[in-house]
Structures are given as C-alpha cells and as structure tokens.
Design a protein around this motif. Structure first.
Motif, mmCIF file in Angstrom:
data_model
loop_
_atom_site.group_PDB
_atom_site.id
_atom_site.type_symbol
_atom_site.label_atom_id
_atom_site.label_comp_id
_atom_site.label_asym_id
_atom_site.label_seq_id
_atom_site.Cartn_x
_atom_site.Cartn_y
_atom_site.Cartn_z
ATOM 1 N N VAL A 37 0.135 -48.655 23.927
ATOM 2 C CA VAL A 37 0.111 -47.562 24.985
ATOM 3 C C VAL A 37 -0.265 -46.072 24.401
ATOM 4 O O VAL A 37 0.482 -45.712 23.450
ATOM 5 C CB VAL A 37 0.995 -47.318 26.026
ATOM 6 C CG1 VAL A 37 1.034 -46.383 26.900
ATOM 7 C CG2 VAL A 37 1.556 -48.702 26.685
ATOM 8 N N PHE A 38 -1.487 -45.501 24.921
ATOM 9 C CA PHE A 38 -1.760 -44.146 24.240
ATOM 10 C C PHE A 38 -1.695 -43.078 25.116
ATOM 11 O O PHE A 38 -1.802 -43.343 26.568
ATOM 12 C CB PHE A 38 -3.309 -44.100 23.514
ATOM 13 C CG PHE A 38 -3.375 -45.156 22.601
ATOM 14 C CD1 PHE A 38 -3.208 -44.726 21.324
ATOM 15 C CD2 PHE A 38 -3.937 -46.430 22.681
ATOM 16 C CE1 PHE A 38 -2.970 -45.578 20.335
ATOM 17 C CE2 PHE A 38 -4.049 -47.244 21.707
ATOM 18 C CZ PHE A 38 -3.597 -46.978 20.466
ATOM 19 N N GLU A 39 -1.530 -41.907 24.863
ATOM 20 C CA GLU A 39 -1.643 -40.734 25.522
ATOM 21 C C GLU A 39 -2.741 -39.661 24.909
ATOM 22 O O GLU A 39 -2.895 -39.609 23.567
ATOM 23 C CB GLU A 39 0.080 -39.875 25.286
ATOM 24 C CG GLU A 39 -0.292 -38.547 26.070
ATOM 25 C CD GLU A 39 1.080 -38.083 26.026
ATOM 26 O OE1 GLU A 39 1.845 -37.929 26.883
ATOM 27 O OE2 GLU A 39 1.664 -37.218 24.890
ATOM 28 N N GLU A 40 -3.650 -39.155 25.976
ATOM 29 C CA GLU A 40 -4.660 -38.185 25.514
ATOM 30 C C GLU A 40 -3.986 -36.900 25.178
ATOM 31 O O GLU A 40 -3.304 -36.297 26.010
ATOM 32 C CB GLU A 40 -5.758 -38.208 26.282
ATOM 33 C CG GLU A 40 -6.596 -39.381 26.485
ATOM 34 C CD GLU A 40 -7.682 -39.362 27.471
ATOM 35 O OE1 GLU A 40 -8.022 -38.093 28.002
ATOM 36 O OE2 GLU A 40 -8.403 -40.442 27.316
ATOM 37 N N LYS A 41 -4.587 -36.169 23.993
ATOM 38 C CA LYS A 41 -3.961 -34.762 23.762
ATOM 39 C C LYS A 41 -5.090 -34.128 23.131
ATOM 40 O O LYS A 41 -6.014 -34.544 22.447
ATOM 41 C CB LYS A 41 -2.882 -34.752 22.466
ATOM 42 C CG LYS A 41 -1.467 -35.124 23.454
ATOM 43 C CD LYS A 41 -0.539 -34.882 22.175
ATOM 44 C CE LYS A 41 0.902 -35.364 22.859
ATOM 45 N NZ LYS A 41 1.889 -35.141 21.936
ATOM 46 N N PRO A 51 -0.593 -42.910 19.849
ATOM 47 C CA PRO A 51 0.384 -43.888 20.481
ATOM 48 C C PRO A 51 1.694 -43.434 20.910
ATOM 49 O O PRO A 51 2.419 -42.619 20.361
ATOM 50 C CB PRO A 51 0.396 -44.785 19.126
ATOM 51 C CG PRO A 51 0.097 -43.888 17.938
ATOM 52 C CD PRO A 51 -0.894 -42.760 18.419
ATOM 53 N N ILE A 52 2.109 -44.049 22.080
ATOM 54 C CA ILE A 52 3.433 -43.660 22.755
ATOM 55 C C ILE A 52 4.404 -44.836 22.916
ATOM 56 O O ILE A 52 5.404 -44.606 23.213
ATOM 57 C CB ILE A 52 3.328 -42.690 23.808
ATOM 58 C CG1 ILE A 52 2.592 -43.468 24.864
ATOM 59 C CG2 ILE A 52 2.406 -41.468 23.472
ATOM 60 C CD1 ILE A 52 2.764 -42.728 26.504
ATOM 61 N N GLY A 53 3.695 -45.925 22.594
ATOM 62 C CA GLY A 53 4.717 -47.105 23.039
ATOM 63 C C GLY A 53 3.785 -48.451 22.868
ATOM 64 O O GLY A 53 2.658 -48.490 22.492
ATOM 65 N N ARG A 54 4.304 -49.406 23.689
ATOM 66 C CA ARG A 54 3.634 -50.583 23.819
ATOM 67 C C ARG A 54 4.020 -51.353 25.020
ATOM 68 O O ARG A 54 5.052 -50.930 25.518
ATOM 69 C CB ARG A 54 3.791 -51.521 22.323
ATOM 70 C CG ARG A 54 5.358 -52.099 22.264
ATOM 71 C CD ARG A 54 5.574 -52.840 21.121
ATOM 72 N NE ARG A 54 7.121 -53.011 21.080
ATOM 73 C CZ ARG A 54 7.536 -53.684 20.144
ATOM 74 N NH1 ARG A 54 6.919 -54.214 19.152
ATOM 75 N NH2 ARG A 54 8.886 -53.974 20.252
#
Length: 64
Positions: A37-41, A51-54
């Motif tokens: 799971v990714f977060e856009e910055k 990447p912030i998790g799975r």
C-alpha cells in the motif's frame, strides 16, 4: 452459494484472528496474497510513492 470467499486482514486484526474468522465461517485458506500500500507525496515538485504498509488477503475454500 459460492465455494470460495475472500478474507482481508483488517487494520487492527492479526493474521491469526483472520484465520480463526475463516474457520468459524467454515472456510480453509487455499491462497495468501500480499500487495503493498503506497501513499503519494510531493517532493521537490515531483510526486513520489512511499510505501506505508501492506494488504494481506486470503482466499478461502468452503469445507464440505
């Protein structure tokens, strides 16, 4: 009724809790899938994905 069902490991749930939930509903795991799971910055004018998790998902088969 379908013989297969998807079970997701929820945010505050352990894998064992998810497997027990599957067992309680009469399913056994046949496949485990993981995806990041990714977060856009924004950084220096560019968009980066951090990447912030799975996400863990089990496919369960109905026990007959």
């Amino acid at each position: 009724m379908s013989k297969k069902k998807i079970f997701r490991v929820e945010a505050e749930e352990t894998i064992d809790h998810c497997l027990n939930r599957m067992k309680d509903e009469g399913y056994v795991p046949v496949r485990r899938m993981e995806k990041p799971v990714f977060e856009e910055k924004k950084q220096n004018g560019e968009t980066i994905h951090v990447p912030i998790g799975r996400e863990i998902v089990f496919e369960g088969k109905k026990v007959t």
